[in-house]
Write a protein that holds these residues in place. Structure first.
Motif: not given
Length: 331
Positions: A193-202
């Motif tokens: 997913i692309m979370g807040k702050g354009r931070k990608e994580r799984e």
């Protein structure tokens, strides 16, 4: 100037306890900025005559150019005391802190653009937030189970709540999640997913949670074979449309309230939202030995301080010396 500020492509600063989008704000963030600043601007317009009588800068056509530091401070005092919050009560400190950061960023921008003479951002008083001021969002494992049990026979409600409870996803992240972003390895299924702050994580999708999602997609007539080119949303409405982040968040709050479980309206919680599941996820992970840094990364927090706030009550209890007596014999 308000719209130029909201759409500029440079870092403005961090909202208290909110991950700010770097370089390019999300639509929701821009809307928040514009709404708060228009409230400020409208307040100035309503009091324009008073301002004109209280300043020497009367030759400017822009009301933003005539205000001085004391006017900004007076507005902040008004925000703190005015009955603008829930149930016509004053805003909570956390809300004032968020509004103050937006105003500071805007005033700094005006000064940097040489639109205003005074560095008005220096006039605002920072809101001193303590943990006592933060809303209580702690929820127990047993409480989450009761909510899920209530909706076990409703595939839509159950799938949404179960996914939030077991992944630590934000409601907005679940709303934007797509089927193409699920992959599988030897551990199981993962959702990128692309979370807040354009931070990608799984995030890890437990097998029975994945099964619930598949079952739901079947009911909607969606594909269930993993496909990196499948652009369909993970969760869709009966009209096959994605949920908007705001609507999904509201929908979750409403479905939880509908259970009327005794703990839902606990007086110090002030409502039960989707965000409570993130707290539950963090607390349960900590109870099972997860490192606080790993929890912070899994939740997509910008700062570990946010994670510490989630775990504050749990950590305080776990280190209480009274636990020494737990297994002692009675006197």
């Amino acid at each position: 100037m308000i719209y130029r500020f909201a759409y500029q492509k440079k870092e403005i600063g961090d909202l208290y306890n909110i991950d700010e989008v770097r370089g390019s704000k999300t639509i929701k963030t821009r809307q928040t900025y514009i709404r708060e600043l228009l409230t400020f601007y409208n307040h100035l317009c309503e009091n324009k005559q008073i301002l004109l009588e209280d300043t020497f800068h009367t030759d400017s056509e822009s009301i933003l150019r005539i205000i001085e530091p004391r006017h900004v401070l007076n507005y902040q005092k008004w925000l703190i005391s005015a009955p603008l919050g829930r149930k016509k009560e004053p805003y909570k400190k956390t809300t004032i802190a968020k509004k103050t950061v937006i105003l500071k960023g805007f005033f700094k921008y005006l000064h940097e653009q040489k639109f205003t003479e005074f560095p008005l951002h220096h006039s605002l008083v920072s809101a001193n937030i303590t943990r006592i001021d933060l809303p209580n969002r702690d929820v127990t494992y047993d409480e989450v189970k009761q909510i899920l049990e209530y909706y076990k026979d409703s595939p839509l409600h159950y799938t949404i709540l179960l996914t939030l409870a077991t992944t630590g996803l934000r409601a907005a992240e679940l709303a934007s999640a797509k089927w193409r972003d699920i992959t599988k390895d030897h551990n199981g299924h993962w959702l990128k997913i692309m979370g807040k702050g354009r931070k990608e994580r799984e995030v890890f999708i437990i097998e029975y949670v994945f099964d619930a999602i598949v079952k739901f997609r079947k009911r909607r007539g969606q594909t269930i074979e993993l496909n990196s080119t499948d652009n369909s949303y993970l969760i869709v409405t009966s009209k096959m449309k994605p949920y908007s982040p705001g609507y999904l968040s509201k929908f979750v709050s409403e479905m939880i309230a509908r259970t009327k479980l005794p703990f839902i309206n606990n007086h110090d919680r002030n409502g039960f939202s989707a965000h409570f599941f993130r707290h539950s996820y963090a607390i349960e992970a900590r109870k099972n030995g997860a490192d606080i840094y790993a929890i912070s990364t899994s939740l997509g927090h910008e700062s570990i301080k946010t994670t510490q706030i989630y775990l504050a009550k749990h950590e305080k209890r776990e280190t209480n010396v009274g636990l020494i007596w737990k297994n002692k014999e009675e006197f």
